[in-house]
Motif scaffolding. Structure first.
Motif, PDB file in Angstrom:
ATOM      1  N   PRO A  26       0.805  -1.232   0.000  1.00 36.82           N
ATOM      2  CA  PRO A  26       0.000   0.000   0.000  1.00 36.82           C
ATOM      3  C   PRO A  26       0.834   1.276   0.000  1.00 36.82           C
ATOM      4  N   HIS A  65       0.818   1.503  -3.833  1.00 40.24           N
ATOM      5  CA  HIS A  65      -0.475   1.540  -4.496  1.00 40.24           C
ATOM      6  C   HIS A  65      -1.415   2.584  -3.916  1.00 40.24           C
ATOM      7  N   MET A  66      -1.376   2.801  -2.610  1.00 35.77           N
ATOM      8  CA  MET A  66      -2.303   3.742  -2.000  1.00 35.77           C
ATOM      9  C   MET A  66      -1.749   5.164  -1.936  1.00 35.77           C
ATOM     10  N   ASN A 103      -7.728   4.456  -9.815  1.00 38.96           N
ATOM     11  CA  ASN A 103      -6.301   4.136  -9.933  1.00 38.96           C
ATOM     12  C   ASN A 103      -5.973   3.199 -11.094  1.00 38.96           C
ATOM     13  N   VAL A 130       1.011   1.442   8.066  1.00 35.60           N
ATOM     14  CA  VAL A 130       0.051   0.726   7.222  1.00 35.60           C
ATOM     15  C   VAL A 130      -0.151  -0.670   7.801  1.00 35.60           C
ATOM     16  N   GLN A 190      -4.002  -3.969   3.483  1.00 38.74           N
ATOM     17  CA  GLN A 190      -3.785  -3.829   2.049  1.00 38.74           C
ATOM     18  C   GLN A 190      -5.137  -3.747   1.352  1.00 38.74           C
ATOM     19  N   PRO A 191      -5.642  -2.533   1.100  1.00 39.54           N
ATOM     20  CA  PRO A 191      -6.911  -2.433   0.372  1.00 39.54           C
ATOM     21  C   PRO A 191      -6.705  -2.806  -1.095  1.00 39.54           C
ATOM     22  N   PHE A 231      -6.309  -2.147  -4.923  1.00 40.22           N
ATOM     23  CA  PHE A 231      -5.670  -0.946  -5.473  1.00 40.22           C
ATOM     24  C   PHE A 231      -6.679   0.010  -6.093  1.00 40.22           C
ATOM     25  N   GLY A 256      -8.522   5.181   0.402  1.00 34.22           N
ATOM     26  CA  GLY A 256      -7.437   4.205   0.408  1.00 34.22           C
ATOM     27  C   GLY A 256      -6.485   4.419   1.570  1.00 34.22           C
ATOM     28  N   GLY A 257      -6.054   5.657   1.782  1.00 34.84           N
ATOM     29  CA  GLY A 257      -5.150   5.945   2.888  1.00 34.84           C
ATOM     30  C   GLY A 257      -5.812   5.742   4.237  1.00 34.84           C
ATOM     31  N   ALA A 299      -6.043   1.898   4.745  1.00 31.49           N
ATOM     32  CA  ALA A 299      -4.741   1.232   4.854  1.00 31.49           C
ATOM     33  C   ALA A 299      -4.103   1.432   6.223  1.00 31.49           C
ATOM     34  N   GLN A 329      -2.823  11.553   1.048  1.00 31.67           N
ATOM     35  CA  GLN A 329      -3.075  11.120  -0.332  1.00 31.67           C
ATOM     36  C   GLN A 329      -3.445  12.308  -1.217  1.00 31.67           C
TER      37      GLN A 329
END
Length: 432
Positions: free
Chosen positions: A281, A284-285, A324, A368, A371-372, A374, A381-382, A385, A396
């Motif tokens: 993450p 990805h996040m 994303n 973190v 793991q959400p 993507f 997301g943040g 995570a 983010q």
């Protein structure tokens, strides 16, 4: 530089991206382990409210869960605690699928082989199950990966060489599957048991413990700033020449990322400090805002562009970018082999990684632990995570702004070129 990368890196790195073993490892994490991890992480969040926030509902939440925290952590312990077991099955299954073998049997064989190595070779009735959970989880990932590959390849070899019972026609398929796998099971599992016994007899540790000790310097190195910077630069340079950079890098780095993630979750559960920064993450996040290269701001610019081409690509790409996904941008603008846009495409995420690493390393951002998928949009997301940090969601947004500012002058330069080109083509068409 682009020509050199194309001539010297594209072919070998393209082969890495298509390597069946690395693909099987990636599939095992994404397809098999990810749902397990996300489910367990939900209970970790419920059992550990953000008590540092002095707010009535949060304090009430903490008082409510405190008496039953151990019970709430039960699903977390058995999901994160069995992560490596799940991965071992997933690797065997995925690799066997690529070899056109019985994928379920290969997955079961890999899982049993790994499970056998996690226990000390002694009186198993006296071994508390809780003592080996760590090695069935994040700390056993390296052995799970190795055995997933080795057992499946050995099973394939034995079947190919005829070490199997072939049943006559008319036997039910499920019976035929059982007998075809019987001899490989009877050969491979005892071999694994002998290896586990030798390790225990000589070192008084299990095989996952021994391998983890050997790999621990690599795990530590992968959590450094220079490792994070090197990974993001490699990802984006590969994307710049048309190779899926995240797939290439993650194929190698996933075990390290997931080990850090599991250790973070364990630390939060135990109430101790979590030190893992470079996780999946993290990229990805927090770095790939709108997709690889942090292109969300670029897409917004394109929606209002004077270039018909950029405006059309922007309209097509805006919805995927919110989740994303930005292949329409990378190949539609294009960014691939575009000497103007490659610069912000690489520079923006490199700066974001630097800023984010400082924020995590100094404790400004909480670790973190989840793991959400993507595709979770910006801010959410943040927030997810980090187990519910509003600040992480705001970071983010800050990352997206940083990338947007860096893209602007390069976008305007490229837009001007395209607009002039489109006008010239339009005038030429009218003249004809």
């Amino acid at each position: 530089m682009i020509e050199w990368l194309e001539n010297h890196l594209m072919e070998p790195l393209g082969k890495i991206a298509q390597n069946k073993y690395l693909q099987a490892i990636r599939d095992a994490f994404v397809i098999f382990a990810l749902p397990v991890i996300i489910t367990g992480a939900i209970f970790l969040i419920i059992a550990n409210p953000p008590s540092a926030i002095d707010w009535g509902p949060i304090q009430a939440w903490e008082r409510a869960v405190s008496p039953i925290q151990a019970e709430l952590l039960f699903p977390f312990n058995l999901t994160f605690g069995l992560m490596a077991l799940t991965v071992s099955f997933g690797i065997g299954y995925s690799l066997a699928t690529r070899h056109d073998m019985d994928a379920v049997m290969a997955g079961i064989l890999s899982m049993l082989a790994f499970f056998m190595t996690a226990f000390p070779v002694t009186d198993i009735t006296k071994v508390p199950f809780g003592d080996i959970l760590n090695y069935l989880g994040g700390q056993g990932l390296f052995v799970a990966i190795i055995l997933g590959i080795v057992t499946t390849e050995l099973m394939r070899f034995l079947i190919k060489k005829g070490f199997t019972f072939e049943m006559p026609a008319g036997v039910p398929p499920y019976v035929m599957r059982t007998f075809r796998a019987l001899i490989p099971f009877m050969i491979i599992l005892p071999l694994v048991w002998i290896i586990a016994w030798i390790v225990w007899a000589n070192y008084e540790v299990t095989l996952p413990q021994l391998v983890l000790d050997l790999f621990s310097p690599l795990v530590s190195a992968s959590n450094s700033y220079w490792a994070a910077l090197g990974m993001i630069l490699l990802m984006l340079i590969l994307w710049s020449i048309g190779i899926h950079g995240m797939n290439v890098v993650s194929s190698v780095a996933y075990p390290f990322w997931m080990t850090q993630l599991a250790e973070n979750a364990d630390a939060v559960k135990a109430g101790t400090e979590a030190s893992g920064i470079v996780t999946e993450p993290f990229f990805h996040m927090f770095t790939h805002i709108g997709g690889s290269g942090a292109t969300l701001g670029l897409v917004i610019f394109m929606l209002f562009s004077t270039s018909a081409q950029l405006k059309q690509v922007g309209k097509t790409a805006i919805i995927p970018s919110l989740f994303n996904i930005n292949e329409p941008v990378i190949f539609g603008v294009p960014i691939v082999l575009n000497p103007i846009l490659i610069i912000p495409f690489v520079l923006g995420p490199a700066i974001i990684v630097t800023v984010n690493y400082i924020l995590f390393a100094t404790g400004i951002l909480p670790p973190v632990i989840i793991q959400p998928p993507f595709t979770v949009p910006i801010f959410l997301g943040g927030f997810i995570a980090t187990g519910g940090s509003w600040l992480a969601g705001l970071v983010q947004i800050m990352n997206a702004i940083i990338a947007t500012v860096i893209y602007y002058p390069f976008f305007k330069k490229y837009e001007k070129q395209l607009t002039m080109q489109e006008k010239e083509e339009e005038q030429a068409a009218v003249g004809n």
